[in-house]
Design a protein around this motif. Structure first.
Motif, short mmCIF file in Angstrom:
data_model
loop_
_atom_site.label_atom_id
_atom_site.label_comp_id
_atom_site.label_asym_id
_atom_site.label_seq_id
_atom_site.Cartn_x
_atom_site.Cartn_y
_atom_site.Cartn_z
N MET A 61 0.82 -1.21 0.00
CA MET A 61 0.00 0.00 0.00
C MET A 61 0.86 1.26 0.00
SD MET A 61 -3.19 -0.98 2.47
CE MET A 61 -4.10 0.45 1.84
N THR A 62 2.05 1.16 -0.57
CA THR A 62 2.92 2.33 -0.62
C THR A 62 3.34 2.65 -2.05
OG1 THR A 62 4.90 0.96 -0.25
CG2 THR A 62 3.81 1.89 1.69
N ARG A 63 2.62 2.09 -3.01
CA ARG A 63 2.98 2.30 -4.42
C ARG A 63 2.31 3.52 -5.02
NH1 ARG A 63 2.51 -4.04 -6.42
NH2 ARG A 63 4.23 -4.84 -5.15
N GLN A 64 1.19 3.93 -4.44
CA GLN A 64 0.47 5.10 -4.92
C GLN A 64 -0.39 5.67 -3.80
OE1 GLN A 64 -1.96 3.67 -8.14
NE2 GLN A 64 -3.09 2.23 -6.88
N GLY A 65 -0.98 6.83 -4.04
CA GLY A 65 -1.85 7.43 -3.04
C GLY A 65 -1.08 8.12 -1.93
N PRO A 66 -1.76 8.52 -0.86
CA PRO A 66 -1.14 9.29 0.21
C PRO A 66 -0.04 8.55 0.97
CG PRO A 66 -3.34 8.60 0.84
CD PRO A 66 -3.19 8.30 -0.62
N PHE A 67 -0.07 7.21 0.92
CA PHE A 67 0.95 6.43 1.62
C PHE A 67 2.12 6.06 0.71
CE2 PHE A 67 -2.83 5.79 4.19
CZ PHE A 67 -2.35 5.91 5.48
N LYS A 68 2.14 6.61 -0.48
CA LYS A 68 3.19 6.30 -1.45
C LYS A 68 4.57 6.64 -0.88
CE LYS A 68 4.71 7.21 -6.18
NZ LYS A 68 4.42 7.93 -7.45
N CYS A 140 -7.93 9.05 4.78
CA CYS A 140 -7.32 8.17 3.79
C CYS A 140 -8.11 8.06 2.49
CB CYS A 140 -7.14 6.76 4.39
SG CYS A 140 -6.07 6.71 5.84
N MET A 141 -9.25 8.68 2.43
CA MET A 141 -10.10 8.60 1.23
C MET A 141 -9.41 9.24 0.03
SD MET A 141 -14.08 9.81 0.96
CE MET A 141 -14.46 8.92 2.48
N GLU A 142 -9.52 8.55 -1.11
CA GLU A 142 -8.95 9.05 -2.36
C GLU A 142 -9.99 9.01 -3.46
OE1 GLU A 142 -4.99 7.47 -3.38
OE2 GLU A 142 -5.28 6.17 -1.64
N LYS A 143 -9.59 9.42 -4.64
CA LYS A 143 -10.50 9.44 -5.78
C LYS A 143 -11.07 8.06 -6.09
CE LYS A 143 -10.70 10.71 -10.68
NZ LYS A 143 -9.93 11.26 -11.84
N ASN A 144 -10.22 7.03 -5.98
CA ASN A 144 -10.65 5.69 -6.37
C ASN A 144 -10.81 4.73 -5.20
OD1 ASN A 144 -10.64 6.31 -9.20
ND2 ASN A 144 -8.40 6.19 -9.15
N LEU A 146 -12.40 4.38 -0.89
CA LEU A 146 -13.09 4.97 0.25
C LEU A 146 -12.22 5.09 1.49
CD1 LEU A 146 -16.55 3.16 -0.07
CD2 LEU A 146 -15.97 5.49 -0.78
N GLY A 147 -11.02 4.51 1.45
CA GLY A 147 -10.12 4.61 2.59
C GLY A 147 -10.33 3.56 3.65
N LEU A 148 -11.23 2.61 3.39
CA LEU A 148 -11.53 1.59 4.39
C LEU A 148 -10.32 0.69 4.67
CD1 LEU A 148 -15.02 0.44 3.04
CD2 LEU A 148 -14.58 2.11 4.85
N VAL A 149 -9.66 0.26 3.62
CA VAL A 149 -8.52 -0.64 3.77
C VAL A 149 -7.40 0.05 4.54
CG1 VAL A 149 -6.76 -1.96 2.53
CG2 VAL A 149 -9.09 -1.86 1.64
#
Length: 230
Positions: A61-68, A140-144, A146-149
């Motif tokens: 979960m560090t390949r893209q998004g806010p945790f990249k 943690c919500m992003e465009k694609n 809901l941030g649940l994971v």
């Protein structure tokens, strides 16, 4: 009850759970054990940041998004987007409060605290996790997504003895709810019923020395996901 029981309602045999845990992969098992050990004396800002940074790459979960780009390298947390910092700012105070509460109630076994605490305390813990979960989802919500994971896995990094890490497919096909409080309470109830009927302690199904009930349950939840999707 559907994680530790087969389609006919019978408890999955302990030897099958042991096999599932053993085969799940060294990387996952070792990462979870590091998280458990790191938080064994409670959670503060340093432990929180360290555990999230250790856990997230293993869950890819560090390949893209806010945790990249998040990493834990040479004893240092790499948090390029300041996402771990933002999570701590949002739930840090509640994290410390819950950590203290768990330490005061872990008795002789942190591994089994989820079952061994009195029901009223368990409900209080589940409610606290649910409140933190909702704050993290918004963060943690992003465009694609809901941030649940992301939210569930941040909580598992902080509280591996009582929290559950849940991936996308599990939300949809296994748990079928986003109420994190209900998931935690149902997990405890299912483990208790499985232990009663199998006459086995769930943690004994992990062949490794360091574990928690949710860490074993998590493996079986992912197996249940595979069965649904197959």
């Amino acid at each position: 009850m559907h994680i530790l029981f087969n389609k006919k309602g019978y408890p999955i045999k302990p030897k099958k759970i042991r096999k599932a845990v053993s085969e799940f992969g060294y990387g996952y098992n070792e990462t979870v054990r590091k998280v458990i050990v790191n938080s064994s004396n409670g959670v503060n800002r340093h432990i929180f940041r360290k555990n999230v940074a250790i856990l997230r790459p293993n869950f890819k979960m560090t390949r893209q998004g806010p945790f990249k780009g998040i990493q834990y390298v040479d004893g240092k947390v790499i948090d390029p987007n300041k996402q771990i910092t933002a999570c701590w700012r949002e739930i840090g105070e509640k994290t410390i409060e819950l950590s203290h509460f768990l330490k005061e109630n872990d008795g002789e076994s942190r591994t089994r605290i989820l079952l061994e605490m009195v029901p009223s305390d368990r409900e209080e813990v589940a409610s606290a996790l649910w409140e933190m979960f909702k704050k993290l989802v918004s963060l943690c919500m992003e465009k694609n997504t809901l941030g649940l994971v992301a939210a569930s896995k941040v909580l598992f990094a902080a509280f591996p003895e009582v929290a559950q890490a849940i991936d996308n497919a599990e939300w949809r096909t296994v748990f079928k709810t986003i109420d994190y409080r209900d998931i935690i309470l149902d997990m405890a109830s299912e483990i208790a019923e499985w232990e009663r009927r199998s006459e086995t302690r769930l943690e004994s199904c992990d062949p490794h020395a360091i574990t928690t009930l949710p860490s074993v349950y998590n493996v079986m939840a992912m197996k249940a996901r595979e069965m649904v999707l197959s």
